[in-house]
Enzyme design. Structure first.
Site, PDB file in Angstrom:
ATOM      1  CG  HIS A  21     -85.213  29.005  45.630  1.00  0.00           C
ATOM      2  ND1 HIS A  21     -85.999  29.426  46.651  1.00  0.00           N
ATOM      3  CD2 HIS A  21     -84.214  28.059  46.002  1.00  0.00           C
ATOM      4  CE1 HIS A  21     -85.329  28.712  47.768  1.00  0.00           C
ATOM      5  NE2 HIS A  21     -84.405  28.211  47.611  1.00  0.00           N
ATOM      6  CB  THR A  59     -96.314  17.140  33.663  1.00  0.00           C
ATOM      7  OG1 THR A  59     -96.052  16.441  32.621  1.00  0.00           O
ATOM      8  CG2 THR A  59     -95.260  17.277  34.597  1.00  0.00           C
TER       9      THR A  59
END
Length: 397
Positions: free
Chosen positions: A368, A316
């Site tokens: 994560h 993006t």
């Protein structure tokens, strides 16, 4: 002959759609393949094309209604012509009055002394308002005109509008905006998101573009932009760190051995992320051409649903709006997203010297649960290395 206009077959994952607006009204002429109405789904806006030339006879569904595949929308009359509106006779223009010609005021006559003083003080005879009975201005009149201060024009009063009540307007979210909101909340609530940052010196890419952009556009018919470099750099880094290209499904990790790169595009209806399939097989021209085509379709509302599904990694670019730094949100079920930002000249120390360089902050948000900090940082460093030394993209280093 009357024909029925029905809702086209919606994609498999879409159960219904909202009729946003009619483009034609009863009695209006239509041509084959002309868009008659916009249907908004959770992911994309679909068009309802006219099957024949003719006239809209009747609308069966009002704007804002929810419809399903096969529902009757309208009736059209094939081959009919729209009713002609009666000709309107042009109104006769009123005769313009002859403008009045103002007679210029006679300038005062100046005697020899008054004329000499007027020339010295640079006073025009027309500026003398005082004159004697015979139309003559005296020396005193000239001196008075030279020392007089001009009267300032009165400042027009600005009408103050009465203060109105503090109004509010409540409008329903579009289906696309609702879907975007749901996906963003889902991404943040179902993944352990963390963002790592770095900065990139774009000097080499700017020099490369300046040197070859004209020849590139002449040869391939498309401009050489920055996004092609970022897509290629991301792919090279994904090959080194395949876990960034993976996704979590339940208790399994799915490693994708292909590179479908989503490129975020901002439209009036919201953010869309069309996907470049097998982007590793595309050259720079192919990447730039595909991005341009998808961006145009997304803004026109003609992009297909299959163009927005899938993807293994996304990019993006908030820099086009002036963003200097941000933390992008992962496009689930992907595990990472790369954020580009505004390019800005900043002082950098290069070989012991302070020089101005075109710098861009880059950010990568990652899940994560799947990706460790070491891998995330090294991935972003690999992207940085490819962008600062574009020759690596050609040599696969």
């Amino acid at each position: 002959m009357s024909l029925e206009i029905r809702v086209p077959q919606l994609p498999e994952s879409v159960s219904d759609a909202t009729l946003v607006a009619w483009r034609k009204q009863p009695g209006e002429a239509i041509t084959r393949d002309e868009n008659l109405a916009d249907l908004e789904t959770d992911k994309v806006v679909l068009e309802v094309p006219a099957p024949v030339n003719g006239v809209i006879k009747e609308l069966r569904v009002a704007g804002g209604a929810t419809v399903k595949s096969g529902d009757l929308l309208a009736i059209v009359e094939e081959g009919a012509a729209a009713p002609a509106s009666p000709p309107v006779a042009p109104a006769a223009a009123p005769a313009a009055p002859s403008p009045a010609v103002a007679k210029p005021a006679a300038e005062p006559k100046l005697g020899p002394a008054a004329k000499r003083v007027a020339e010295e003080l640079k006073v025009a005879p027309a500026a003398l308002a005082t004159a004697g009975k015979d139309g003559r201005a005296s020396k005193a009149d000239v001196i008075a005109a030279a020392t007089a201060k001009p009267t300032p024009a009165p400042t027009p009063a600005v009408p103050t509008a009465p203060r109105t009540a503090r109004a509010e307007q409540r409008v329903p979210m579009t289906r696309l905006r609702q879907r975007i909101a749901e996906r963003l909340i889902q991404a943040q609530s179902s993944a352990a998101l963390l963002t790592t940052f770095n900065e990139v010196d774009l000097s080499a890419i700017q020099q490369l573009r300046a040197r070859y952009k004209d020849a590139f556009e002449k040869q391939h018919g498309v401009k050489l932009g920055f996004m092609g470099f970022f897509v290629r750099a991301s792919i090279e880094a994904l090959k080194k760190f395949p876990v960034i290209n993976a996704s979590v499904e339940g208790s399994d990790i799915v490693y994708h051995e292909y590179y479908d790169i989503g490129v975020a595009v901002s439209t009036e209806r919201g953010l869309m992320v069309p996907v470049l399939r097998d982007a590793d097989l595309l050259d720079f021209a192919g990447i730039e051409r595909a991005i341009g085509s998808y961006a145009q379709k997304a803004r026109e509302g003609s992009i297909a649903l299959q163009d927005l599904t899938g993807g293994t990694f996304s990019i993006t670019n908030g820099g086009v709006f002036g963003s200097l730094l941000s933390t992008p949100i992962v496009n689930a079920p992907q595990s990472a997203i790369l954020g580009m930002h505004k390019t800005q000249e900043r002082p950098m120390v290069v070989n012991g010297q302070v020089v101005a360089r075109p710098m861009m902050y880059v950010a990568m948000t990652y899940d994560h649960r799947l990706i460790d900090g070491r891998e995330a940082v090294q991935f972003l460093v690999a992207v940085k290395d490819c962008l600062e030394d574009p020759a690596r993209l050609l040599l696969g280093l």
